[in-house]
Write a protein that holds these residues in place. Structure first.
Motif, PDB file in Angstrom:
ATOM      1  N   PRO A 179      -0.595  34.302   5.514  1.00  0.00           N
ATOM      2  CA  PRO A 179      -0.938  35.099   6.690  1.00  0.00           C
ATOM      3  C   PRO A 179      -2.417  35.480   6.672  1.00  0.00           C
ATOM      4  O   PRO A 179      -3.028  35.633   5.608  1.00  0.00           O
ATOM      5  N   ALA A 180      -2.990  35.640   7.846  1.00  0.00           N
ATOM      6  CA  ALA A 180      -4.411  35.978   7.943  1.00  0.00           C
ATOM      7  C   ALA A 180      -4.733  37.263   7.180  1.00  0.00           C
ATOM      8  O   ALA A 180      -5.804  37.396   6.592  1.00  0.00           O
ATOM      9  N   SER A 181      -3.783  38.204   7.187  1.00  0.00           N
ATOM     10  CA  SER A 181      -4.016  39.484   6.507  1.00  0.00           C
ATOM     11  C   SER A 181      -4.094  39.335   4.994  1.00  0.00           C
ATOM     12  O   SER A 181      -4.628  40.203   4.302  1.00  0.00           O
ATOM     13  N   GLU A 182      -3.543  38.231   4.446  1.00  0.00           N
ATOM     14  CA  GLU A 182      -3.548  38.016   3.003  1.00  0.00           C
ATOM     15  C   GLU A 182      -4.747  37.195   2.541  1.00  0.00           C
ATOM     16  O   GLU A 182      -5.124  37.245   1.372  1.00  0.00           O
ATOM     17  N   GLN A 183      -5.328  36.429   3.440  1.00  0.00           N
ATOM     18  CA  GLN A 183      -6.423  35.542   3.054  1.00  0.00           C
ATOM     19  C   GLN A 183      -7.629  36.360   2.585  1.00  0.00           C
ATOM     20  O   GLN A 183      -8.066  37.275   3.260  1.00  0.00           O
ATOM     21  N   GLY A 184      -8.116  36.025   1.406  1.00  0.00           N
ATOM     22  CA  GLY A 184      -9.250  36.751   0.845  1.00  0.00           C
ATOM     23  C   GLY A 184      -8.877  38.067   0.208  1.00  0.00           C
ATOM     24  O   GLY A 184      -9.758  38.843  -0.164  1.00  0.00           O
ATOM     25  N   SER A 185      -7.570  38.338   0.032  1.00  0.00           N
ATOM     26  CA  SER A 185      -7.138  39.624  -0.512  1.00  0.00           C
ATOM     27  C   SER A 185      -7.300  39.720  -2.021  1.00  0.00           C
ATOM     28  O   SER A 185      -7.173  40.794  -2.595  1.00  0.00           O
ATOM     29  N   GLY A 186      -7.549  38.606  -2.673  1.00  0.00           N
ATOM     30  CA  GLY A 186      -7.630  38.612  -4.132  1.00  0.00           C
ATOM     31  C   GLY A 186      -6.333  38.155  -4.763  1.00  0.00           C
ATOM     32  O   GLY A 186      -6.324  37.557  -5.830  1.00  0.00           O
ATOM     33  N   LYS A 187      -5.208  38.445  -4.111  1.00  0.00           N
ATOM     34  CA  LYS A 187      -3.900  37.986  -4.566  1.00  0.00           C
ATOM     35  C   LYS A 187      -3.114  37.498  -3.354  1.00  0.00           C
ATOM     36  O   LYS A 187      -2.067  38.053  -3.002  1.00  0.00           O
ATOM     37  N   PRO A 188      -3.608  36.466  -2.670  1.00  0.00           N
ATOM     38  CA  PRO A 188      -2.946  36.011  -1.449  1.00  0.00           C
ATOM     39  C   PRO A 188      -1.549  35.469  -1.724  1.00  0.00           C
ATOM     40  O   PRO A 188      -1.316  34.790  -2.718  1.00  0.00           O
ATOM     41  N   ALA A 189      -0.619  35.799  -0.839  1.00  0.00           N
ATOM     42  CA  ALA A 189       0.763  35.350  -0.977  1.00  0.00           C
ATOM     43  C   ALA A 189       1.122  34.429   0.179  1.00  0.00           C
ATOM     44  O   ALA A 189       0.822  34.727   1.334  1.00  0.00           O
ATOM     45  N   GLY A 190       1.753  33.313  -0.131  1.00  0.00           N
ATOM     46  CA  GLY A 190       2.164  32.365   0.888  1.00  0.00           C
ATOM     47  C   GLY A 190       3.644  32.456   1.181  1.00  0.00           C
ATOM     48  O   GLY A 190       4.445  32.799   0.306  1.00  0.00           O
ATOM     49  N   SER A 191       4.028  32.148   2.422  1.00  0.00           N
ATOM     50  CA  SER A 191       5.424  32.121   2.839  1.00  0.00           C
ATOM     51  C   SER A 191       5.859  30.672   3.026  1.00  0.00           C
ATOM     52  O   SER A 191       5.095  29.843   3.551  1.00  0.00           O
ATOM     53  N   PHE A 192       7.082  30.366   2.622  1.00  0.00           N
ATOM     54  CA  PHE A 192       7.583  29.000   2.678  1.00  0.00           C
ATOM     55  C   PHE A 192       7.527  28.439   4.096  1.00  0.00           C
ATOM     56  O   PHE A 192       7.930  29.084   5.058  1.00  0.00           O
ATOM     57  N   GLU A 193       7.008  27.227   4.203  1.00  0.00           N
ATOM     58  CA  GLU A 193       6.932  26.521   5.477  1.00  0.00           C
ATOM     59  C   GLU A 193       7.939  25.368   5.501  1.00  0.00           C
ATOM     60  O   GLU A 193       8.771  25.268   6.385  1.00  0.00           O
ATOM     61  N   ARG A 194       7.844  24.494   4.520  1.00  0.00           N
ATOM     62  CA  ARG A 194       8.795  23.396   4.379  1.00  0.00           C
ATOM     63  C   ARG A 194       8.599  22.763   3.009  1.00  0.00           C
ATOM     64  O   ARG A 194       7.613  23.037   2.310  1.00  0.00           O
ATOM     65  N   GLY A 195       9.537  21.883   2.633  1.00  0.00           N
ATOM     66  CA  GLY A 195       9.416  21.245   1.335  1.00  0.00           C
ATOM     67  C   GLY A 195      10.574  20.308   1.059  1.00  0.00           C
ATOM     68  O   GLY A 195      11.459  20.105   1.889  1.00  0.00           O
ATOM     69  N   GLY A 196      10.564  19.726  -0.135  1.00  0.00           N
ATOM     70  CA  GLY A 196      11.606  18.809  -0.557  1.00  0.00           C
ATOM     71  C   GLY A 196      11.116  17.936  -1.699  1.00  0.00           C
ATOM     72  O   GLY A 196       9.943  17.993  -2.093  1.00  0.00           O
ATOM     73  N   VAL A 197      12.013  17.133  -2.248  1.00  0.00           N
ATOM     74  CA  VAL A 197      11.660  16.216  -3.334  1.00  0.00           C
ATOM     75  C   VAL A 197      11.023  14.965  -2.741  1.00  0.00           C
ATOM     76  O   VAL A 197      11.551  14.370  -1.798  1.00  0.00           O
ATOM     77  N   LEU A 198       9.893  14.569  -3.299  1.00  0.00           N
ATOM     78  CA  LEU A 198       9.181  13.385  -2.821  1.00  0.00           C
ATOM     79  C   LEU A 198       9.845  12.103  -3.337  1.00  0.00           C
ATOM     80  O   LEU A 198      10.429  12.089  -4.430  1.00  0.00           O
ATOM     81  N   THR A 199       9.762  11.052  -2.561  1.00  0.00           N
ATOM     82  CA  THR A 199      10.193   9.760  -3.063  1.00  0.00           C
ATOM     83  C   THR A 199       9.218   9.314  -4.146  1.00  0.00           C
ATOM     84  O   THR A 199       8.070   9.778  -4.219  1.00  0.00           O
TER      85      THR A 199
END
Length: 273
Positions: A179-199
């Protein structure tokens, strides 16, 4: 519920300061409320508020009539000991939150804590407070949240150790948005967008492109998205800023090693899952 969910945010020691159980109040049941994680049938996990009730409360009632013990002059441990949120009900439906007697160290008496722990309760209501893990994250095998550590690690890096040599096979890719509010905070936290096991072929191609990357260049931009590559069979994680400075970091056994990615690589990673 005896109130809204916000009524159960109190400190576990709050009931030490409450008035004791009134002399004319005869409990016939107890209500115990507590937060707990709960798996969803369709995948994922929620933080829920559980309301539990017990009708055999004679022993608990007896402990609530106990007096405080006189304070000791001996040393006491510094651990915080409290009790769960609970209330007592009478036959008329009235309820009170009684105070709890303290021991020689000013902590809830063990008799009360044991009586609460041994109540035979039945869950009568469940209220969802927040999502801990989405069904999509659970299906992908990714955490719901992850710290964006590339920028922090790069700023603190003094000398690299080891080689940039990610595992050769078995890789799970998890993509997160900061989130924009976390960027540059020193301890930025990300929220899951998508994912999976790669071929195997997808990871082989991405790994080859990573190995071709050069040294990082000076940059102070903050990432709004990042990827985490986690080996399914052991080995170090790989992190990649998908925008901003576009730095790669291999968290190997000897330490963190950095490389400079480009837009072509980050685009391929974004499209990989």
């Amino acid at each position: 519920m005896l109130g809204t969910a916000t009524h159960f945010d109190a400190s576990p020691t709050e009931q030490l300061a409450m008035p004791w159980l009134p002399a004319g109040f005869t409990p016939v049941a107890a209500v115990v409320c507590a937060r707990a994680p709960q798996q969803r049938a369709g995948g994922g996990e929620d933080l829920v508020l559980l309301e539990k009730r017990a009708t055999s409360v004679a022993r608990l009632t007896e402990t609530l009539r106990l007096d405080d013990q006189p304070p000791t002059n001996d040393p006491c441990t510094a651990d915080l000991v409290g009790v769960v949120w609970f209330a007592m009900l009478d036959a008329g439906g009235r309820w009170v939150r009684p105070g709890v007697a303290t021991d020689v160290c000013g902590k809830p008496r063990i008799e009360v804590r044991d009586a609460l722990d041994q109540l035979d309760t039945t869950t009568v209501a469940t209220t969802v407070l927040a999502e801990i893990e989405s069904a999509e994250a659970a299906k992908a095998g990714c955490s719901q949240g992850w710290g964006e550590i590339v920028g922090v690690s790069a700023a603190e890096q003094r000398s690299e150790k080891g080689a940039f040599d990610p595992p050769t096979a078995g890789m799970r890719l998890c993509i997160y948005t900061v989130p924009a509010s976390e960027q540059g905070s020193g301890k930025p936290a990300g929220s899951f967008e998508r994912g999976g096991v790669l071929t195997a072929q997808a990871w082989t191609d991405l790994r080859r492109r990573m190995l071709d990357a050069g040294p990082i260049v000076p940059c102070t931009a903050h990432a709004g998205r990042f990827a985490v590559f986690r080996p399914t069979g052991g080995g170090g994680d790989v992190y990649l800023e998908l925008d901003g400075c576009r730095r790669l970091m291999f968290d190997g056994p000897a330490g963190s090693v950095f490389r400079q990615a480009d837009a072509a690589l980050t685009d391929r990673v974004s499209a990989a899952v």
